[in-house]
Design a protein around this motif. Structure first.
Motif, PDB file in Angstrom:
ATOM      1  N   LEU A 119      11.839  16.436   0.942  1.00 55.58           N
ATOM      2  CA  LEU A 119      10.789  17.435   1.169  1.00 55.58           C
ATOM      3  C   LEU A 119      11.034  18.262   2.425  1.00 55.58           C
ATOM      4  O   LEU A 119      10.867  19.478   2.422  1.00 55.58           O
ATOM      5  N   VAL A 120      11.402  17.579   3.522  1.00 57.71           N
ATOM      6  CA  VAL A 120      11.605  18.264   4.807  1.00 57.71           C
ATOM      7  C   VAL A 120      12.958  17.849   5.371  1.00 57.71           C
ATOM      8  O   VAL A 120      13.215  16.654   5.535  1.00 57.71           O
ATOM      9  N   PRO A 121      13.856  18.805   5.661  1.00 51.66           N
ATOM     10  CA  PRO A 121      13.671  20.248   5.509  1.00 51.66           C
ATOM     11  C   PRO A 121      14.122  20.799   4.157  1.00 51.66           C
ATOM     12  O   PRO A 121      13.927  21.972   3.877  1.00 51.66           O
ATOM     13  N   ASP A 122      14.753  19.944   3.307  1.00 51.17           N
ATOM     14  CA  ASP A 122      15.375  20.449   2.077  1.00 51.17           C
ATOM     15  C   ASP A 122      14.374  21.170   1.175  1.00 51.17           C
ATOM     16  O   ASP A 122      14.643  22.266   0.673  1.00 51.17           O
ATOM     17  N   GLY A 123      13.216  20.537   0.949  1.00 51.26           N
ATOM     18  CA  GLY A 123      12.215  21.152   0.091  1.00 51.26           C
ATOM     19  C   GLY A 123      11.675  22.444   0.670  1.00 51.26           C
ATOM     20  O   GLY A 123      11.394  23.405  -0.061  1.00 51.26           O
ATOM     21  N   LEU A 124      11.532  22.468   1.990  1.00 52.06           N
ATOM     22  CA  LEU A 124      11.029  23.675   2.650  1.00 52.06           C
ATOM     23  C   LEU A 124      12.011  24.830   2.481  1.00 52.06           C
ATOM     24  O   LEU A 124      11.615  25.969   2.196  1.00 52.06           O
ATOM     25  N   VAL A 125      13.299  24.525   2.634  1.00 48.88           N
ATOM     26  CA  VAL A 125      14.332  25.544   2.431  1.00 48.88           C
ATOM     27  C   VAL A 125      14.360  25.977   0.966  1.00 48.88           C
ATOM     28  O   VAL A 125      14.420  27.170   0.645  1.00 48.88           O
ATOM     29  N   GLY A 126      14.305  25.000   0.059  1.00 49.01           N
ATOM     30  CA  GLY A 126      14.301  25.318  -1.367  1.00 49.01           C
ATOM     31  C   GLY A 126      13.108  26.164  -1.761  1.00 49.01           C
ATOM     32  O   GLY A 126      13.204  27.032  -2.644  1.00 49.01           O
TER      33      GLY A 126
END
Length: 389
Positions: A119-126
């Motif tokens: 979720l963070v940071p990958d989901g935020l970037v996605g």
């Protein structure tokens, strides 16, 4: 269908055994659904060389990683600038995002869906990439300790959950935590259990079972959360009672030196650390042992327990969720968390019982990568149909 997968949790040449489930899931998906095209972008951190002269950094090992790797799908490893220390960890997503933007601009493919792991940071970037591409976002929440996120992490994770078209939880307990702590819409949170390759993780009848000791195996990162200090305390108590038990530990991590000191302090014998082992060699190691144990302090799923059971090993596990929901009680002895004496008692119980390997393996047959891939395809179809309706 063209799928863009965004994750820092993908094996690379510097960390070949890191988060192998992500690689295994998408590899199985590609083989089962060859008409769907997967592209993985897995940014890796770096410090500018001028900083490396003054800072001893764990990221130097990534310097040798190639920018592109071909597997069952293409994997790009662009670099993103990481600020030293934990203080800015929740805000490094923008550097991560810029790195992805540059990589995507060089690709000729268009994408139908964005799938992030974390979720963070990958989901935020996605979330931002999906907006840029105007496609649905599926965020796979492998994150542990969501209920203990910092205030900035919690705020950012809530943004991901608000805008994602689907959020995948790896267990029903994690689904509940995501809904409770991140205010996620229950209709968007879907449980897909982690799976294993049942063709690899299975009972190997030809293994040599001549032995002097009752052979325990433990697999996990050598960090505080996996609780190896608790396990070594249990082995110490059993050694005091002259029980013929050996322990093999597979894994590497920051606690290696402190655990070696603990072994010396307890004067333990028959405890062996093998270091990190490639995933394809683990089935043979499981089959060379009599039981599996991990005194972990927390888990989002606990895939190593499933691997061990699939290889016919009874397991000792802490009495914590989601393990109490996932592991079959018939073949698992639960111990009190944080209690070396309770784990020692559980080892004695598991040692004295007779176990039927094939029945143990059958008990976890539903946790397969094939099932995970099929359920993932249904999620993709659902969010795409929702967008087009």
């Amino acid at each position: 269908m063209n799928i863009l997968v965004i994750t820092r949790w993908h094996p690379n040449s510097a960390e070949p055994v890191k988060c192998t489930f992500v690689k295994e899931l998408h590899s199985h998906y590609s083989k089962m659904l060859p008409n769907d095209n997967i592209t993985v972008i897995s940014p890796i951190p770096y410090y500018p060389s001028i900083l490396s002269r003054f800072l001893k950094t764990k990221y130097d090992k990534f310097l040798s990683v190639n920018d592109l790797q071909m597997d069952a799908y293409p994997i790009l490893f662009p670099r993103y600038f990481k600020i030293p220390g934990k203080m800015f960890a929740a805000y490094e997503w923008y550097s991560y995002y810029l790195s992805l933007k540059r990589s995507i601009s060089k690709l000729s493919s268009s994408f139908d869906i964005v799938h992030t792991h974390g979720l963070v940071p990958d989901g935020l970037v996605g979330r931002q990439i999906a907006k840029d591409l105007r496609v649905p976002l599926v965020s796979h929440a492998h994150d542990g300790g969501i209920d203990h996120f910092s205030v900035p992490e919690m705020r950012l994770a809530k943004k991901v959950c608000q805008d994602a078209d689907a959020i995948i939880a790896v267990s029903d307990r994690q689904k509940m935590i995501i809904e409770q702590y991140l205010s996620a819409d229950p209709d968007k949170v879907i449980t897909i259990n982690n799976g294993i390759d049942s063709r690899k993780f299975c009972v190997l009848e030809s293994m040599n079972n001549t032995k002097k000791y009752f052979r325990l195996l433990s697999v996990g990162n050598l960090n505080y959360g996996k609780g190896f200090d608790i396990l070594l305390g249990a082995i110490y108590l059993l050694q005091q009672n002259s029980l013929d038990i050996s322990l093999t530990v597979v894994g590497e991590g920051v606690e290696r030196d402190s655990l070696n000191k603990l072994i010396d302090s307890y004067q333990l014998i028959n405890v062996k650390f093998l270091g990190a082992i490639p995933n394809n060699k683990l089935p043979q190691i499981y089959n060379q042992h009599d039981a599996f144990i991990l005194s972990t302090r927390s888990e989002t799923f606990g895939i190593v327990f499933i691997e061990a059971l699939a290889c016919g090993l009874p397991v000792v596990a802490p009495r914590i969720a989601p393990l109490t929901d996932i592991l079959p009680e018939e073949f698992c002895i639960f111990a009190d968390p944080e209690s070396s004496s309770s784990f020692a008692e559980a080892i004695i119980i598991i040692k004295e019982k007779r176990w039927e390997k094939n029945r143990i393996a059958e008990s976890v047959s539903k946790y397969s990568l094939q099932n995970s891939a099929r359920e993932l395809r249904r999620v993709y179809e659902k969010v795409l149909s929702y967008r087009t309706s």
